[in-house]
Design a protein around this motif. Structure first.
Motif, PDB file in Angstrom:
ATOM      1  N   THR A 296      62.099 -53.298 -26.309  1.00 28.58           N
ATOM      2  CA  THR A 296      60.799 -54.332 -26.823  1.00 28.58           C
ATOM      3  C   THR A 296      60.284 -53.300 -25.890  1.00 28.58           C
ATOM      4  OG1 THR A 296      60.931 -54.799 -24.172  1.00 28.58           O
ATOM      5  CG2 THR A 296      62.004 -56.514 -26.491  1.00 28.58           C
ATOM      6  N   ALA A 297      60.315 -52.186 -25.571  1.00 32.59           N
ATOM      7  CA  ALA A 297      59.763 -51.383 -25.154  1.00 32.59           C
ATOM      8  C   ALA A 297      59.033 -49.999 -26.260  1.00 32.59           C
ATOM      9  CB  ALA A 297      60.444 -50.225 -24.031  1.00 32.59           C
ATOM     10  N   VAL A 298      60.367 -50.423 -26.768  1.00 36.20           N
ATOM     11  CA  VAL A 298      59.861 -49.020 -27.604  1.00 36.20           C
ATOM     12  C   VAL A 298      58.374 -49.674 -29.757  1.00 36.20           C
ATOM     13  CG1 VAL A 298      60.138 -47.730 -30.071  1.00 36.20           C
ATOM     14  CG2 VAL A 298      61.452 -47.792 -28.368  1.00 36.20           C
ATOM     15  N   ALA A 299      58.833 -51.766 -29.106  1.00 37.34           N
ATOM     16  CA  ALA A 299      57.700 -52.190 -29.867  1.00 37.34           C
ATOM     17  C   ALA A 299      56.275 -51.951 -29.473  1.00 37.34           C
ATOM     18  CB  ALA A 299      58.391 -53.207 -29.904  1.00 37.34           C
ATOM     19  N   TYR A 300      56.108 -52.359 -28.202  1.00 38.25           N
ATOM     20  CA  TYR A 300      55.052 -52.574 -27.658  1.00 38.25           C
ATOM     21  C   TYR A 300      54.490 -50.686 -27.231  1.00 38.25           C
ATOM     22  CZ  TYR A 300      57.669 -56.279 -24.689  1.00 38.25           C
ATOM     23  OH  TYR A 300      58.043 -57.575 -24.886  1.00 38.25           O
ATOM     24  N   CYS A 301      54.807 -50.250 -27.754  1.00 42.93           N
ATOM     25  CA  CYS A 301      54.170 -48.968 -27.530  1.00 42.93           C
ATOM     26  C   CYS A 301      53.901 -48.619 -29.139  1.00 42.93           C
ATOM     27  CB  CYS A 301      54.911 -47.478 -27.351  1.00 42.93           C
ATOM     28  SG  CYS A 301      55.621 -47.190 -25.707  1.00 42.93           S
ATOM     29  N   ALA A 302      55.238 -48.949 -30.172  1.00 42.36           N
ATOM     30  CA  ALA A 302      54.438 -48.436 -31.578  1.00 42.36           C
ATOM     31  C   ALA A 302      53.167 -49.879 -32.070  1.00 42.36           C
ATOM     32  CB  ALA A 302      55.733 -49.012 -32.291  1.00 42.36           C
ATOM     33  N   ILE A 303      53.116 -50.837 -31.501  1.00 38.24           N
ATOM     34  CA  ILE A 303      52.169 -51.626 -31.883  1.00 38.24           C
ATOM     35  C   ILE A 303      51.017 -51.016 -31.607  1.00 38.24           C
ATOM     36  CG2 ILE A 303      50.960 -54.200 -31.258  1.00 38.24           C
ATOM     37  CD1 ILE A 303      53.648 -55.077 -31.524  1.00 38.24           C
ATOM     38  N   SER A 304      50.517 -50.824 -30.020  1.00 35.58           N
ATOM     39  CA  SER A 304      49.361 -50.136 -28.841  1.00 35.58           C
ATOM     40  C   SER A 304      48.960 -48.519 -30.039  1.00 35.58           C
ATOM     41  CB  SER A 304      50.127 -49.566 -28.110  1.00 35.58           C
ATOM     42  OG  SER A 304      48.345 -49.378 -27.501  1.00 35.58           O
ATOM     43  N   LEU A 305      50.173 -47.670 -30.122  1.00 34.55           N
ATOM     44  CA  LEU A 305      50.469 -46.524 -31.317  1.00 34.55           C
ATOM     45  C   LEU A 305      48.694 -46.796 -32.642  1.00 34.55           C
ATOM     46  CD1 LEU A 305      50.096 -43.690 -31.580  1.00 34.55           C
ATOM     47  CD2 LEU A 305      52.581 -44.191 -32.144  1.00 34.55           C
ATOM     48  N   VAL A 306      49.608 -47.824 -33.665  1.00 35.97           N
ATOM     49  CA  VAL A 306      48.853 -47.909 -34.540  1.00 35.97           C
ATOM     50  C   VAL A 306      47.004 -49.146 -34.045  1.00 35.97           C
ATOM     51  CG1 VAL A 306      48.881 -50.000 -36.699  1.00 35.97           C
ATOM     52  CG2 VAL A 306      50.741 -48.557 -36.020  1.00 35.97           C
ATOM     53  N   CYS A 307      47.820 -49.446 -33.781  1.00 34.41           N
ATOM     54  CA  CYS A 307      45.379 -50.520 -33.006  1.00 34.41           C
ATOM     55  C   CYS A 307      44.826 -49.543 -32.642  1.00 34.41           C
ATOM     56  CB  CYS A 307      45.877 -51.719 -32.192  1.00 34.41           C
ATOM     57  SG  CYS A 307      46.646 -52.651 -32.877  1.00 34.41           S
TER      58      CYS A 307
END
Length: 431
Positions: A296-307
């Motif tokens: 879940t921590a990885v997913a949150y970082c990835a979403i923020s990176l893209v947006c």
């Protein structure tokens, strides 16, 4: 009736600790609301303004671990009261500063007072709640920083426009001192001991309740080190949003100071809300398998990176604001999962120190480094261009979190061995 009181008291403690954390970040982030006024009155560059923000995080990063160790040994409640009193008084010094140098010194003292509050406060809270709530509580507690920033920036901007920037600092200081008194009257070590919860591997075993785990175990567990690094790096961009969003709206959306502060507060509110919601999602996802919390921590970082990466590259307008809002929501979402992992992989007797180590990483890799780097780059590249580079730091954060997930099982085994050996020593010494 007694059972009801036992259930309510931990939440009262959490509420008071959370309120003090709000005061902590209100005192820290009110500065961002008055950046334009200080820049004009004292003829400061963006680098100077950035240093006034980063000096707090830098002093926090330097002093968190030693002060957390002191709190573990001599009492967490006493330590929290002293720290909150100090940062409130230091905020008064900010109000009476006459130049950049005096403000820098006062801001350093604010950081000294705030240094171990987050780590000691969350350790105190986690000790009286079951582990199934740890990511939610950690995320919510850490979100207090964002919520405090919202209030500090919004209220500080309004007060600065109406009464002058000095009164913005005075208001934050008075609130802090009032909360210190309330906390001291209600919370004490003996009542916390009565409500203590011991259920993790780190908190069980023969002699565990009275043993003190070695401090070296904070740094010899590779999975914990990955949590420190991943947690610190994911705070880099969130810190940039906290510090520079008011200036972003002032310069590129032509907003007045008070309106820019309110708009920035909306972004910061999303950061804090995301920390709470992401913590809740993490606890639900990891209910059956705690190691899912890494993902879940990885997913949150990835979403923020893209947006955020796309958002800052666009021109001003609705689409940019929408992407920035989504990115802000997830920008610090990994805070709860990483704190829960640190708690899961360390012994309760040194948990404040463990959270202190995480706070050091959060401040040195994120809260101090982020605003300062962007401030320096802004003098050469411009503010928007500099802010657009900040999300790239999520890439090494994601790498650290993925490695931490792979090392987690070995980390639990290492912790169990450490607890068993240390408890055995305590048992032999008592014979």
């Amino acid at each position: 009736m007694k059972s009801t009181k036992r259930r309510i008291y931990p939440w009262i403690v959490f509420g008071l600790a959370f309120a003090l954390l709000l005061s902590d970040y209100m005192s820290r982030q009110v500065l961002s609301a008055v950046f334009p006024l200080l820049k004009s009155e004292w003829s400061l560059s963006d680098s100077h303004l950035a240093s006034l923000t980063s000096i707090v995080a830098l002093s926090v990063g330097i002093l968190t671990l030693p002060l957390s160790l002191i709190a573990d040994r001599y009492g967490r409640v006493r330590s929290l009261v002293v720290m909150a009193t100090l940062w409130s008084i230091a905020t008064v010094f900010c109000a009476i500063a006459q130049n950049y140098e005096q403000m820098l010194g006062a801001r350093f003292l604010v950081g000294v007072g705030e240094a171990a509050y987050g780590s000691v406060g969350i350790a105190l809270v986690l000790g009286i709640f079951r582990s199934k709530l740890h990511a939610t509580l950690s995320g919510t507690f850490m979100a207090g920083g964002s919520f405090g920033s919202v209030v500090g920036v919004a209220l500080g901007g309004v007060i600065a426009v109406q009464f002058g920037w000095r009164w913005a600092f005075v208001a934050m200081a008075v609130l802090g001192l009032i909360l210190v008194i309330a906390f001291r009257l209600i919370v004490n070590e003996s009542r916390l001991a009565d409500h203590a919860v011991r259920e993790d591997i780190a908190d069980t075993g023969a002699g565990s309740a009275r043993m003190r785990a070695p401090i070296s175990s904070l740094f010899t567990n590779p999975a914990v080190l990955c949590a420190y690094i991943g947690g610190g790096l994911q705070m880099f961009t969130a810190a940039v949003l906290l510090a520079w969003t008011p200036s972003f709206f002032t310069r590129f959306y032509d907003m007045d100071l008070d309106k820019a502060a309110l708009a920035a507060s909306g972004i910061v509110l999303l950061v804090g809300t995301g920390m709470v919601v992401c913590g809740m999602i993490t606890d639900r996802v990891g209910r059956l398998d705690v190691m899912r919390k890494w993902y879940t921590a990885v997913a949150y970082c990835a979403i923020s990176l893209v947006c955020l990466g796309i958002g800052f590259s666009l021109g001003t307008g609705f689409v940019q604001i929408l992407l920035l809002c989504i990115g802000a929501f997830f920008s610090a979402g990994s805070s709860g999962p990483t704190a829960a992992m640190v708690a899961n992989l360390t012994h309760e007797s040194i948990r404040a120190s463990a959270m202190g180590s995480l706070t050091v990483a959060n401040n040195l890799l994120g809260l101090a480094l982020g605003p300062f780097v962007v401030g320096v780059l802004a003098d050469h590249l411009g503010l928007v261009q500099s802010m657009s580079l900040a999300p790239l730091v999520y890439i090494p954060a994601i790498i650290a979190l993925i490695i931490g997930r792979r090392l987690h099982p070995a980390g639990l085994r290492r912790l169990a061995v450490t607890v068993e050996k240390t408890a055995a020593k305590y048992d032999r010494s008592s014979l």
